[in-house]
Design a protein around this motif. Structure first.
Motif, PDB file in Angstrom:
ATOM      1  N   ASN A  79      33.589  46.063  46.509  1.00 31.29           N
ATOM      2  CA  ASN A  79      33.762  47.308  46.160  1.00 31.29           C
ATOM      3  C   ASN A  79      34.243  48.538  47.741  1.00 31.29           C
ATOM      4  N   TYR A 111      37.306  48.197  49.155  1.00 33.46           N
ATOM      5  CA  TYR A 111      38.894  48.120  48.079  1.00 33.46           C
ATOM      6  C   TYR A 111      38.495  50.220  48.368  1.00 33.46           C
ATOM      7  N   LEU A 143      35.942  39.523  42.400  1.00 35.46           N
ATOM      8  CA  LEU A 143      36.955  40.260  43.769  1.00 35.46           C
ATOM      9  C   LEU A 143      37.124  41.418  42.753  1.00 35.46           C
ATOM     10  N   PHE A 144      36.686  41.403  41.430  1.00 35.53           N
ATOM     11  CA  PHE A 144      37.760  42.275  40.038  1.00 35.53           C
ATOM     12  C   PHE A 144      36.943  43.620  39.944  1.00 35.53           C
ATOM     13  N   SER A 160      36.516  35.516  48.120  1.00 39.86           N
ATOM     14  CA  SER A 160      35.083  36.122  47.089  1.00 39.86           C
ATOM     15  C   SER A 160      34.120  35.293  47.031  1.00 39.86           C
ATOM     16  N   THR A 167      39.394  47.406  42.458  1.00 42.50           N
ATOM     17  CA  THR A 167      39.813  46.699  43.232  1.00 42.50           C
ATOM     18  C   THR A 167      41.609  46.715  43.312  1.00 42.50           C
ATOM     19  N   CYS A 219      46.297  43.430  41.427  1.00 43.01           N
ATOM     20  CA  CYS A 219      46.532  42.776  41.719  1.00 43.01           C
ATOM     21  C   CYS A 219      47.876  42.840  42.264  1.00 43.01           C
TER      22      CYS A 219
END
Length: 354
Positions: free
Chosen positions: A203, A206, A226-227, A195, A231, A269
């Motif tokens: 992003n 991902y 991270l979120f 992170s 994600t 996750c």
């Protein structure tokens, strides 16, 4: 970045490395001259080498994350905020991305590290060390800025009291940098991120990375990177402090760890590993979960524990280990790493020798 047509050509070459341009033209419904142009582009992008359709060497894992100089103040007595405390001061190369990559190399995993570091003495030290560990730095950035630095203070029990990081250099790890390297990133079997990367870069990863993504949360101010709605994490490793910040749940035992893991799974996750100083390690997949309490050990420094845990989990993935074997590897990596001052233990390979 390879076009859809070029990806189609790559797939045909992988099936038959001796295929001719005329055969490629026939199979793809285009002309030989167009095939020649696509082949030229594939060579420029490094997806094939030369005219013999030789593919570049693949790394088993690509790690994308930070490197920095660690400066540790290890107290030898109760820390006083009003005066000097006796102790020792250590400095060594660290950084979450670097620590993970070095751990993986120690486990025998061929690893590429995409990071950014300065054209300074600390950068020289990192580069030399990475070469000694046989890390692939061919896609790392070296810039005219100071290498990142992390300064932290541990109490007499080896637990962190405070830390200050100077990590702005990681802003240079942009989506554009990832786009140029995307074919090589997707050639790995697993990608690991931390992170320290900007949220927009994560992003992009991902959305565009096609292999499993493992992630390590780093720091209470950066774990949120991270979120997002995008994600897509195969395995997340996070400590209890970072988990509390994200979920507002304080982990005091297995019940709270499960609540945190449930939330993190709902946020994208697939698997979650939570480690809590003084409590234990909790691992949850979509179908099974287990909490293992810590036994008292010679605790020296917990700073590198997360990097060791995620390296062990990646190794387990590559070796197709089951849930129980994966948890044991992560637990052993945790214990071994907490027993040394450095963020990376030189004995990590012992977890696969036992």
């Amino acid at each position: 970045m390879a076009t859809k047509r070029e990806q189609e050509i790559l797939a045909l070459i992988k099936q038959d490395p001796l295929i001719t341009q005329a055969q490629l033209a026939e199979k793809t419904g285009t002309t030989r001259s167009n095939i020649g142009s696509h082949i030229s582009n594939l060579i420029k992008e490094g997806l094939i080498v030369g005219r013999g359709y030789v593919f570049p060497a693949e790394n088993e894992v690509t790690v994308i994350g930070a490197v920095n100089l660690d400066v540790l103040g290890a107290a030898k007595a109760q820390v006083s905020t009003k005066g000097s405390t006796p102790g020792r001061v250590y400095s060594f190369i660290g950084g979450m991305g670097r620590n993970i990559a070095t751990n993986l190399a120690d486990l025998g995993v061929k690893t590429k590290l995409i990071t950014v570091y300065g054209n300074d003495n600390n950068g020289d030290l990192f580069q030399s060390e990475a070469q000694n560990n046989e890390l692939d730095l061919s896609d790392a950035l070296r810039v005219e800025r100071p290498t990142a630095t992390y300064v932290y203070l541990n109490d007499v029990d080896g637990r962190r009291i405070a830390g200050i990081d100077d990590m702005q250099i990681n802003e240079l790890l942009t989506p554009q940098v990832m786009e140029k390297r995307l074919p090589k990133i997707n050639a790995a079997k697993v990608v690991v991120v931390d992170s320290n990367l900007p949220a927009e870069t994560l992003n992009y990863i991902y959305e565009n990375v096609t292999v499993p993504i493992f992630a390590k949360a780093v720091g209470i101010n950066k774990a949120q990177n991270l979120f997002s709605a995008k994600t897509k994490i195969d395995t997340l490793v996070i400590n209890s402090v970072e988990a509390k910040l994200l979920t507002q749940i304080e982990i005091t035992g297995e019940k709270q760890a499960q609540m945190v893991a449930d939330k993190l799974q709902a946020w994208g996750c697939k698997r979650v590993c939570i480690y809590a100083d003084g409590l234990g390690i909790y691992y949850q997949t979509p179908t099974v979960a287990k909490f293992v309490a810590y036994h008292k050990a010679n605790l020296v420094n917990t700073n590198g524990v997360g990097a060791a845990i995620i390296a062990a989990s990646v190794y387990a993935k590559l070796q197709a280990k089951d849930f129980g074997e994966t948890l044991k590897l992560m637990q052993r990596a945790d214990v071994l790493t907490a027993q040394v001052n450095e963020a990376v233990t030189p004995k990590l390979s012992e977890i696969i020798e036992e």
